[in-house]
Structure formats: C-alpha cells, structure tokens
Design an enzyme around this catalytic site. Sequence first.
Site: not given
Length: 489
Positions: A231, A252, A286
Amino acid sequence: MTSSNVVPLVIGGKDVLTSETFDVVSPATGKLLHKSSSADVAEAVAAVDAAAAAFPAWSRSHVDERRAVLLRASDIIKARGDELKTAMQDETASDPAWADINLRIATENIVHAASHLVNLEGRMPAVADPGREAVIIREPYGVIFSIAPWNAPLPLGIRAIVWAIAAGNTVVLKGSELSPRTLRLVCSVLWEAGLPPGVLNFITSAPSRAAAVTTAVIAHPRVRKVNFTGSTTVGRIIARTAGEHLKPVLLELGGKAPSIVLEDADLAVAARHCALGAFLHAGQICMSTERILVHASVRDAFAEHLVAAAAALYGGAASGDAREDQKAAAPVLVTSAAVVKNKALVADAVAKGATVLYGDADADAEEDDGSRRMRPVVVADVRPDMDLYKTESFGPTVSLISFQDEADAVAIANDTEYGLVAAIFSRDLRRALAVARRIETGAVHINSMTAHDEPALPHGGTKDSGYGRFGGGFDEWTRSKTITYDSQL
C-alpha cells in the site's frame, strides 16, 4: 500444536521456531489454517547477519552457477505447482484461475532472470585523456531487504528475490502475515534448487511486531537496498525510514487504474477487458481497473456490454436482478475490513447521486456470514465529490465515468494521486498511442486490461504509485563502479 503446524523462519539455512506465534486464518471459512513464527528484532537482525555473511562468496560466484540454480528452480516450481497453488488458495482465498496465473508468472520470472544474466556486463567509454582508459562495471549492492505482499504471493515473492540474487546480492525476505506459508514455500523452491545457506533468508512477524522489525532491518548497516510492494500508506513509511538511513528503495504501491473507452472502440472487447481488469481476484490487485472512462456518445451502449460481460464472467445482472446467480459468484476478500471499505465507498457514492449499474453491495452470502464476501459492483455517474472517485477500493468495485473528448478523458485519467497503469480502447492505434503518451502512469495497455505484468517489461509507477522498476533487467539490482587506468603501462 506441533511444529509441523507452525510456519518457521529460515535464517542462515536453518528453520527457526520462535517463542511467539500468530494465527493464520482462512479468509474463506474464518477457521484457523496454521500458526506462523513471529520474528522479533533480534531474529530479524540475525537474518541480516546471515545474509551479510553469505554475500562475499555469492557475489563472487560465476554467473553460470547462479543461472544453474535458477533453471533448476524453474523446474522445481513447476513440479511443486499444486502444492504452491493450494497454499495460496488456502491463505488468500484465491480462485484456481488466479492461482494458475500466479504460478505461470512466477515461473516466467525465474526463467527471465536466468536468461538475463548474459546481459550482466560493463562498458568501456571514451575518456578525455588519450593515454588513459576507463571501464564501468556493474556490481551487486549487498544485502537486499525485500517485503512481499499477500495478494499475489507467488510472482511477487519470486520477483522480490530472484532478480536480486541473480545479480549477486543476498536477500532477507519479509513475508506478509496473511500468507506466510505460501511465501516460505516460494523460498523453499530456491533452497531446493541449491541456493547456498544465507543467500536467501525468510522472516515474518505478527502485526504488533512488524513496524519494529521492519525499522530494525532497514536501519541495519549491512542492508544496502530495500524493495517493497504494498500500500501507498506503508510505502511512505518505508521510504521515510530508508531515507533517514540513506538506503535506496524500489516501491510498487497502490493504484487507481483508468480504462479509457474511445468512441471508435470495439465495445464488446472493451467491456470484457474492463470487467476482467476490475474484478479479477475480487479487485485485489494493484493494477485492477478502478475507473472506466467512456465517451459520452457510446456510454449507454458500452454500459449494456459491460453488464453482459460482468454477468457472463461473474454471474448476476443489473442491480437487484438474478440474485441466485450473483450468490454463486460471490468472491471472498482477504479481510472483513476490505468489504466494509468497499460497501462504504458505494454507499457514499449512491448517497451523492451515483447509480449502481450492476451488482448489489448490500447482498449477503449464505456461504459465509457476509463479512468477507462481496460481489462485483459497477457504480455509474461517479463524480469528484464522491469518495469512490479518488480512493483506491482494492476490491470488487469500479466506477463508470463519461467524458466528452480526448482532453477530458486525459484530465480525468490524470486526476488522481496514483499512476501505476492504464488502458485505452480504440480501433485507431495512432490515436490510442497519442493518448497513451499523455497519461501520467508507468504503463498503458492498448485494447487489453490494466491487470498485466510480465518479467520482460519494466513494471512500476509514478506519483503515489511509487518509483523504480521491477523486471526488464538488472538496473535496480546492481550499481555502477567506474575504474580508470593508464593504458600506456
């Protein structure tokens, strides 16, 4: 509970069962799967020390030795595929199709890292003094601290490891507390392939210890670089901590991926890819499609295609219809908090004037008490004043937003703190390429869904989606060293 029911740490090639453990619960049933060892700061430091001790020999190993380990690992991961997929499905409530995708990409990562070793080389640039020469070599950093998430533990665990060790680094992998067994099994593939003790160490911690353990490892003087997938909230903490200790970071993080449907798109193709991109693995990726931007002139026609595609893939129909079909398709989210968050986002949007085009956020699932299940939901007419417009749902909830022209579409697509991935649907490739260049994101996929990752391509984001790139080579896992010398001697 016997030790076989507890996931151990692995430090310097040896299993370590800790005095404190934590429960790992099935998201699908709510029942205890097993327990996991919980590293404290001392055990985490021991893992770094083991990696540091293994670094000199491993960094000097020949690339042929490293390649041989990786190629053996690619055979082993295929042979143990059922075991790995079962562990992943147990711990994350993944469906079989997502587990299959995970295993395939994990295997590809290993093979690509092995094949790229032929490109691990330096160069000899021209220098100002004609009597001197220079060589620029690439060398490993040292100990890499890798933190892998739960939602795609096979490929994301593998990519956090194999590129680093292929380049000659050693690794401490901290696995998510939601999928410790799966991530330890990922490591065991490489140990079985002949990776020397200490080159790869595995730790995980209970949530109450995670911050202290992570901070201690980043601060350790032998840790030279950190990579984190997860996150944006946690990524900020990782980056801040690493910055205090002058450690480079590869991040990422979250996303709010837009899919732009231009008026000349094949609407059926676009709808299918948007439905897949939004709802694959219950939207817990994601790269999941979070916003579908569609030209106003084809909005209604596209909406019909989208509802049909979602119903064909996941069951159900428009809001309130075909409830029995919807019930059969209800996916499991990893925590009840994720369900609460998504339902709140939908409720806020509806209260402010949005319309549920597909699904029912309030539907219950008899298979479970409803706390961890939620069916796909498409919310139309989403506006900037609604929480769903900018908040990453990380669940089976997607917005449908109309735009008037390309400039409007680009403005909406870029109106987010995130920038990981996007998609564009059009029959005109030149037009799609021109729009793609204007999107602030790490990747754009034309006429394909946003959820796309492969090891041959650099993968990462911009803005609050992070920085640095996984895949595509060894740039992130090596640093340059310049050596000059007198060529006349």
